[in-house]
Design a protein around this motif. Sequence first.
Motif, PDB file in Angstrom:
ATOM      1  N   UNK A   1     -72.380 -15.056 -21.317  1.00 48.69           N
ATOM      2  CA  UNK A   1     -73.403 -14.245 -21.975  1.00 48.69           C
ATOM      3  C   UNK A   1     -72.903 -13.745 -23.327  1.00 48.69           C
ATOM      4  N   UNK A   2     -71.627 -13.309 -23.378  1.00 43.90           N
ATOM      5  CA  UNK A   2     -71.046 -12.842 -24.635  1.00 43.90           C
ATOM      6  C   UNK A   2     -71.101 -13.951 -25.692  1.00 43.90           C
ATOM      7  N   UNK A   3     -70.677 -15.155 -25.304  1.00 48.90           N
ATOM      8  CA  UNK A   3     -70.641 -16.266 -26.255  1.00 48.90           C
ATOM      9  C   UNK A   3     -72.043 -16.631 -26.735  1.00 48.90           C
ATOM     10  N   UNK A   4     -73.015 -16.643 -25.838  1.00 45.17           N
ATOM     11  CA  UNK A   4     -74.381 -16.972 -26.231  1.00 45.17           C
ATOM     12  C   UNK A   4     -74.958 -15.901 -27.152  1.00 45.17           C
ATOM     13  N   UNK A   5     -74.655 -14.636 -26.867  1.00 44.47           N
ATOM     14  CA  UNK A   5     -75.095 -13.549 -27.753  1.00 44.47           C
ATOM     15  C   UNK A   5     -74.507 -13.723 -29.159  1.00 44.47           C
ATOM     16  N   UNK A   6     -73.221 -14.047 -29.222  1.00 52.47           N
ATOM     17  CA  UNK A   6     -72.581 -14.206 -30.519  1.00 52.47           C
ATOM     18  C   UNK A   6     -73.146 -15.397 -31.273  1.00 52.47           C
ATOM     19  N   UNK A   7     -73.442 -16.474 -30.548  1.00 52.42           N
ATOM     20  CA  UNK A   7     -74.058 -17.644 -31.196  1.00 52.42           C
ATOM     21  C   UNK A   7     -75.392 -17.250 -31.814  1.00 52.42           C
TER      22      UNK A   7
ATOM     23  N   UNK B   1     -69.359  -8.259 -31.835  1.00 54.41           N
ATOM     24  CA  UNK B   1     -68.537  -8.419 -30.638  1.00 54.41           C
ATOM     25  C   UNK B   1     -68.698  -7.214 -29.712  1.00 54.41           C
ATOM     26  N   UNK B   2     -68.643  -6.014 -30.265  1.00 52.65           N
ATOM     27  CA  UNK B   2     -68.769  -4.816 -29.443  1.00 52.65           C
ATOM     28  C   UNK B   2     -70.120  -4.764 -28.737  1.00 52.65           C
ATOM     29  N   UNK B   3     -71.174  -5.109 -29.458  1.00 57.02           N
ATOM     30  CA  UNK B   3     -72.516  -5.100 -28.862  1.00 57.02           C
ATOM     31  C   UNK B   3     -72.634  -6.165 -27.772  1.00 57.02           C
ATOM     32  N   UNK B   4     -72.128  -7.364 -28.047  1.00 51.35           N
ATOM     33  CA  UNK B   4     -72.244  -8.465 -27.082  1.00 51.35           C
ATOM     34  C   UNK B   4     -71.463  -8.176 -25.806  1.00 51.35           C
TER      35      UNK B   4
ATOM     36  N   UNK C   1     -81.766 -13.026 -24.500  1.00 52.95           N
ATOM     37  CA  UNK C   1     -83.166 -13.286 -24.194  1.00 52.95           C
ATOM     38  C   UNK C   1     -83.271 -13.979 -22.843  1.00 52.95           C
ATOM     39  N   UNK C   2     -84.499 -14.188 -22.418  1.00 57.93           N
ATOM     40  CA  UNK C   2     -84.744 -14.765 -21.087  1.00 57.93           C
ATOM     41  C   UNK C   2     -84.122 -16.148 -20.952  1.00 57.93           C
ATOM     42  N   UNK C   3     -84.120 -16.904 -22.060  1.00 55.92           N
ATOM     43  CA  UNK C   3     -83.575 -18.261 -21.997  1.00 55.92           C
ATOM     44  C   UNK C   3     -82.076 -18.222 -21.737  1.00 55.92           C
ATOM     45  N   UNK C   4     -81.379 -17.270 -22.358  1.00 55.69           N
ATOM     46  CA  UNK C   4     -79.949 -17.101 -22.090  1.00 55.69           C
ATOM     47  C   UNK C   4     -79.720 -16.843 -20.601  1.00 55.69           C
TER      48      UNK C   4
ATOM     49  N   UNK D   1     -72.972 -26.929 -24.868  1.00 54.62           N
ATOM     50  CA  UNK D   1     -73.972 -27.663 -24.085  1.00 54.62           C
ATOM     51  C   UNK D   1     -75.336 -26.974 -24.154  1.00 54.62           C
ATOM     52  N   UNK D   2     -75.335 -25.647 -24.199  1.00 54.17           N
ATOM     53  CA  UNK D   2     -76.590 -24.896 -24.365  1.00 54.17           C
ATOM     54  C   UNK D   2     -77.262 -25.295 -25.681  1.00 54.17           C
TER      55      UNK D   2
END
Length: 380
Positions: A369-375, A310-313, A3-6, A119-120
């Motif tokens: 970005x990958x890590x934030x998507x997974x979170x 994981x594949x999507x992120x 999303x935009x915040x990411x 931290x995010x």
Amino acid sequence: MADDRFQAYIREHSQQLHELVVTLARIPAPTGKEERRAKYCMEWLLAHGAKETYMDAAGNVIYPYGESGNGPLIVFAAHMDVVFPDETELPLAESDGRICCPGIGDNTANLAVLLMTAAYAAKYRPDTGKYGVLFVCDVGEEGLGNLKGAREICSVFGSRIRAFYGLDLTMDSYTCRAVGSLRYRVKAHTSGGHSYHCFGNTNANVVLAELIVALYRLQVPENGKTTYNVGMISGGTSVNSIAQSAELLYEIRSDDASGLEEMRQRFEKTLESCRSACPEDCVLSAELIGERPCECGVNQKDRERLFEQVEIAVFAATGKVPVPEPVSTDCNIPLSMGIPSVCVGTCRGAGAHTREEYIEKDSVIQGLQVALELLHDSVC
């Protein structure tokens, strides 16, 4: 998609992420001696709003986010240790879009991404619904660390953990199956003596050499992929001494529990055969110094859901789909307990476990970005 915040967070903190990677990379963290890196991680988290951060009995640094004390948990973990024994500042260089440093990809860059993801969470306080999240900088993943940190986390929180995400290695692949292992130290001790005056006495080096030959004649099981290796051998005193003592390190690996057990039995039988053939002045002994379990009882639908995440992120961040591979990681422990787990990297690079190791500088931005998507996906 992020999303935009990411995206705003990534843009605003890309330079901070780079600085964090190079700072962490220089801090020595050999397995079993991660204290300096752990101290830095803990102080960094506290300084960036993760006020609940603490260090557990194993030396893991943990930031519990949205944790109620008894509810279900999602774990995000990255190991702090590197394979290199350096206890002084690790050498780092940047050129041609690369950061070169021993341990930079395995696992410093992933550790930095974990810290930035934590931290995010501390800054934006995302809603995680019914789940608490543990951000874990863990110890003892490499070599004879025997997955100490992951064992502690799963021992304390195991019944509450619903998913375990490991950040390790590169974005090119992800862990689809746990590779278990057994590690042995084998020692031979004899009377030894002077090479001329005591010629004919038993030589400990020869005893181990004969054992090695026997071990390398073993056939591996057909179930799964099973391997073995003599990784180190040392012994003797001087060129003119009959070696009185010698030792070797022997490892068995398999992605199948029955294959691992079968090789354990074959090793023990071979050792006993060599022991029986030894002269009276020789003592041949073996010690199990490391054991990583294979997976057991994981729900297939749950694990496939993690693989899909994981594949999507990774595709969203890089345009490429990571390849599933069997690997030995922190995820071995939760997978052995039936906890759905997956391990994926948040950088690109090469040369892991060599002093020429490097990562692509900009890849960690995609990794964040990958890590934030997974979170986000793990708690939805």
